[in-house]
Motif scaffolding. Structure first.
Motif, PDB file in Angstrom:
ATOM      1  N   VAL A   1       0.831  -1.209   0.000  1.00 58.60           N
ATOM      2  CA  VAL A   1       0.000   0.000   0.000  1.00 58.60           C
ATOM      3  C   VAL A   1       0.864   1.256   0.000  1.00 58.60           C
ATOM      4  N   ALA A   2       1.893   1.279   0.832  1.00 56.12           N
ATOM      5  CA  ALA A   2       2.757   2.458   0.899  1.00 56.12           C
ATOM      6  C   ALA A   2       3.424   2.719  -0.442  1.00 56.12           C
ATOM      7  N   ALA A   3       3.869   1.656  -1.120  1.00 54.64           N
ATOM      8  CA  ALA A   3       4.501   1.836  -2.426  1.00 54.64           C
ATOM      9  C   ALA A   3       3.490   2.300  -3.472  1.00 54.64           C
ATOM     10  N   ALA A   4       2.301   1.722  -3.450  1.00 53.74           N
ATOM     11  CA  ALA A   4       1.297   2.045  -4.466  1.00 53.74           C
ATOM     12  C   ALA A   4       0.807   3.478  -4.365  1.00 53.74           C
ATOM     13  N   LEU A   5       0.814   4.059  -3.165  1.00 55.77           N
ATOM     14  CA  LEU A   5       0.294   5.416  -2.992  1.00 55.77           C
ATOM     15  C   LEU A   5       1.093   6.450  -3.774  1.00 55.77           C
ATOM     16  N   THR A   6       2.355   6.164  -4.069  1.00 54.44           N
ATOM     17  CA  THR A   6       3.177   7.110  -4.818  1.00 54.44           C
ATOM     18  C   THR A   6       3.722   6.530  -6.115  1.00 54.44           C
ATOM     19  N   ASP A   7       3.329   5.309  -6.469  1.00 52.97           N
ATOM     20  CA  ASP A   7       3.806   4.655  -7.681  1.00 52.97           C
ATOM     21  C   ASP A   7       2.988   5.146  -8.877  1.00 52.97           C
TER      22      ASP A   7
ATOM     23  N   ALA B   1       1.890  12.565  18.883  1.00 52.81           N
ATOM     24  CA  ALA B   1       0.583  12.003  19.227  1.00 52.81           C
ATOM     25  C   ALA B   1      -0.385  12.100  18.056  1.00 52.81           C
ATOM     26  N   TRP B   2      -0.301  13.180  17.302  1.00 52.61           N
ATOM     27  CA  TRP B   2      -1.145  13.365  16.118  1.00 52.61           C
ATOM     28  C   TRP B   2      -0.790  12.340  15.037  1.00 52.61           C
ATOM     29  N   THR B   3       0.499  12.159  14.782  1.00 50.69           N
ATOM     30  CA  THR B   3       0.930  11.181  13.784  1.00 50.69           C
ATOM     31  C   THR B   3       0.489   9.770  14.159  1.00 50.69           C
ATOM     32  N   GLU B   4       0.592   9.434  15.438  1.00 47.08           N
ATOM     33  CA  GLU B   4       0.190   8.103  15.876  1.00 47.08           C
ATOM     34  C   GLU B   4      -1.318   7.894  15.720  1.00 47.08           C
ATOM     35  N   SER B   5      -2.107   8.934  15.925  1.00 44.04           N
ATOM     36  CA  SER B   5      -3.549   8.816  15.718  1.00 44.04           C
ATOM     37  C   SER B   5      -3.876   8.603  14.247  1.00 44.04           C
ATOM     38  N   LEU B   6      -3.175   9.313  13.360  1.00 38.77           N
ATOM     39  CA  LEU B   6      -3.373   9.095  11.925  1.00 38.77           C
ATOM     40  C   LEU B   6      -2.995   7.677  11.534  1.00 38.77           C
ATOM     41  N   ARG B   7      -1.993   7.109  12.200  1.00 36.06           N
ATOM     42  CA  ARG B   7      -1.605   5.743  11.910  1.00 36.06           C
ATOM     43  C   ARG B   7      -2.633   4.732  12.401  1.00 36.06           C
ATOM     44  N   ARG B   8      -2.973   4.827  13.655  1.00 37.91           N
ATOM     45  CA  ARG B   8      -3.869   3.829  14.239  1.00 37.91           C
ATOM     46  C   ARG B   8      -5.293   3.939  13.710  1.00 37.91           C
ATOM     47  N   ASP B   9      -5.776   5.156  13.504  1.00 36.32           N
ATOM     48  CA  ASP B   9      -7.157   5.379  13.072  1.00 36.32           C
ATOM     49  C   ASP B   9      -7.188   6.338  11.886  1.00 36.32           C
ATOM     50  N   PRO B  10      -6.713   5.905  10.728  1.00 33.99           N
ATOM     51  CA  PRO B  10      -6.698   6.810   9.573  1.00 33.99           C
ATOM     52  C   PRO B  10      -8.109   7.219   9.178  1.00 33.99           C
TER      53      PRO B  10
ATOM     54  N   ILE C   1      -5.772   1.343   3.348  1.00 35.51           N
ATOM     55  CA  ILE C   1      -4.905   2.088   4.267  1.00 35.51           C
ATOM     56  C   ILE C   1      -5.146   1.637   5.706  1.00 35.51           C
ATOM     57  N   GLY C   2      -6.409   1.369   6.049  1.00 30.78           N
ATOM     58  CA  GLY C   2      -6.705   0.905   7.399  1.00 30.78           C
ATOM     59  C   GLY C   2      -6.033  -0.410   7.731  1.00 30.78           C
ATOM     60  N   ALA C   3      -5.930  -1.313   6.749  1.00 28.10           N
ATOM     61  CA  ALA C   3      -5.255  -2.593   6.969  1.00 28.10           C
ATOM     62  C   ALA C   3      -3.754  -2.403   7.045  1.00 28.10           C
ATOM     63  N   ALA C   4      -3.200  -1.622   6.135  1.00 29.33           N
ATOM     64  CA  ALA C   4      -1.756  -1.398   6.107  1.00 29.33           C
ATOM     65  C   ALA C   4      -1.268  -0.700   7.373  1.00 29.33           C
ATOM     66  N   SER C   5      -2.076   0.187   7.919  1.00 27.77           N
ATOM     67  CA  SER C   5      -1.678   0.959   9.100  1.00 27.77           C
ATOM     68  C   SER C   5      -1.580   0.113  10.360  1.00 27.77           C
TER      69      SER C   5
ATOM     70  N   LEU D   1      -0.068   6.841   6.807  1.00 31.69           N
ATOM     71  CA  LEU D   1      -0.307   6.833   5.369  1.00 31.69           C
ATOM     72  C   LEU D   1      -1.412   7.793   4.945  1.00 31.69           C
ATOM     73  N   THR D   2      -1.967   8.561   5.873  1.00 28.11           N
ATOM     74  CA  THR D   2      -3.033   9.495   5.512  1.00 28.11           C
ATOM     75  C   THR D   2      -2.507  10.624   4.650  1.00 28.11           C
ATOM     76  N   TYR D   3      -1.337  11.163   4.986  1.00 22.04           N
ATOM     77  CA  TYR D   3      -0.735  12.278   4.264  1.00 22.04           C
ATOM     78  C   TYR D   3       0.645  11.884   3.743  1.00 22.04           C
ATOM     79  N   GLY D   4       1.042  12.534   2.645  1.00 26.98           N
ATOM     80  CA  GLY D   4       2.397  12.386   2.150  1.00 26.98           C
ATOM     81  C   GLY D   4       3.354  13.220   2.975  1.00 26.98           C
ATOM     82  N   THR D   5       4.607  13.176   2.590  1.00 28.11           N
ATOM     83  CA  THR D   5       5.652  13.837   3.380  1.00 28.11           C
ATOM     84  C   THR D   5       6.102  15.168   2.790  1.00 28.11           C
TER      85      THR D   5
END
Length: 375
Positions: free
Chosen positions: A118-124, A252-261, A291-295, A317-321
């Motif tokens: 999923v992470a690769a496909a989001l920018t491939d 804490a914000w980044t971890e929330s985006l990870r656990r609960d995108p 994204i929910g599964a990958a996270s 994976l909610t936002y790019g870098t």
């Protein structure tokens, strides 16, 4: 190609090919034939049913044949099946472990569920159109923003909203805070009266003022609701973040985006064959990136179901870098939401007996977040 599209499977119920061992004596010869029938008393090993020419071994014991093992299920689960919205993470685990690449007839798309895929496909580029705020193509489409000005706007808007709720006995933060803060900061940032911005949002015209990414207000609403729910669900964590510096709040914000995108599924369409876990995605097909599964992939995150702002393997994976006003603004809204709520309501807690519950399949967040401003 048909074989490449299927996930790697150790076997399918109903197939043959394992030797069959029989222990009964076998008599050769048929009635009416000449010659005496030959009867043997030793076990006989025959080939697969329907085959001819298998040798017959007599007089020696035959080694036992190990049983054939099959996967726990033969039909992949679907994110759209009834009841999946209550707890999609159990379903996601089955997909990651047993069906990393599978076609879902309900979604009419191929599913990818492992973090690496999923992470690769989001920018491939082979996965075609679509991007997240902060992805590389996004960075070239925005004007420069004044971060100090955005910070001031987010802080001012959050404090105005929080003070309006401070005197209440009980408040639903989703309906009365999270729903208003993202639209309010955009309105203030572009110099539009707040009441007009809400009308434009309802009319799907916010992007004309704020840009495509910044106008994704609904996503920021859901992300903010999940963040506040994760913080307030643990009183000790809430106390730690009450006076925490910006960097600690950002983790804490980044971890929330990870656990609960807030966005659980991102749709793409391939422009070429792409090898992934379990096979190859063909060109020209729809692909659902879960994204929910990958996270919550344990191959990427330690104890993935736990909300842990201090984890040593962060990521989301909610936002790019890349630089994007929407990504910056979402983080500022999360930071100043906490500061404003705790400033206006120092004893803020969840309402007695209430626990946040996430809902949704494509997007996901708490529908309500009941709190007691006075503790």
């Amino acid at each position: 190609m048909a074989q490449e599209l299927q996930p790697d499977m150790p076997g399918t119920p109903g197939t043959t090919g394992a030797p069959v061992t029989t222990g009964a004596p076998v008599t050769t010869g048929a009635p009416g034939t000449t010659g005496a029938p030959v009867t043997t008393g030793a076990p006989v090993t025959t080939g697969a049913p329907g085959t001819t020419g298998a040798p017959v071994t007599t007089g020696a014991p035959v080694p036992s044949v190990p049983p054939v093992t099959y996967p726990s299920r033969t039909v992949p689960p679907s994110p759209l099946q009834p009841g999946a919205g209550r707890d999609p993470y159990r379903l996601y685990r089955t997909l990651r472990e047993e069906f990393p690449l599978t076609y879902d007839p309900l979604l009419r798309a191929w599913l990818l569920s492992r973090y690496a895929d999923v992470a690769a496909a989001l920018t491939d580029a082979r996965f075609g159109h679509g991007h997240r705020p902060g992805d590389p193509p996004c960075a070239t489409g925005h004007q420069d923003v004044d971060e100090a000005e955005l910070r001031a706007v987010a802080a001012r808007t959050a404090h105005v909203l929080a003070r309006r709720l401070a005197g209440r006995t009980q408040v639903d933060l989703v309906a009365e805070f999270c729903h208003w803060l993202p639209a309010g900061t955009v309105a203030a940032a572009v110099g539009v009266p707040y009441r007009d911005m809400m009308r434009l949002v309802r009319g799907r015209a916010a992007s004309a003022l704020a840009g495509q990414c910044t106008a994704q207000i609904a996503v920021r609403e859901k992300a903010l609701a999940s963040f506040l729910a994760n913080v307030l669900d643990d009183p000790l964590r809430a106390a730690e973040l009450r006076e925490a510096p910006a960097g600690v709040v950002a983790r804490a914000w980044t971890e929330s985006l990870r656990r609960d995108p807030p966005v659980q599924v991102a749709m793409r369409r391939t422009t070429a064959d792409v090898p992934v876990s379990g096979g190859t995605v063909p060109a020209g097909v729809a692909v659902a990136l879960l994204i929910g599964a990958a996270s919550r992939d344990p191959e990427r995150f330690r104890d993935p179901g736990r909300y842990d702002p201090d984890r040593d393997d962060p990521g989301q994976l909610t936002y790019g870098t890349g630089p994007c006003p929407a990504v910056l603004l979402a983080g500022l809204e999360a930071e100043y939401a906490l500061r404003a709520l705790f400033d206006a309501m120092p004893r803020l807690t969840l309402a007695p007996g209430f626990r946040p519950e996430q809902t949704g399949l494509i997007t996901r967040a708490p529908r309500t977040l009941l709190v007691r401003p006075g503790g």
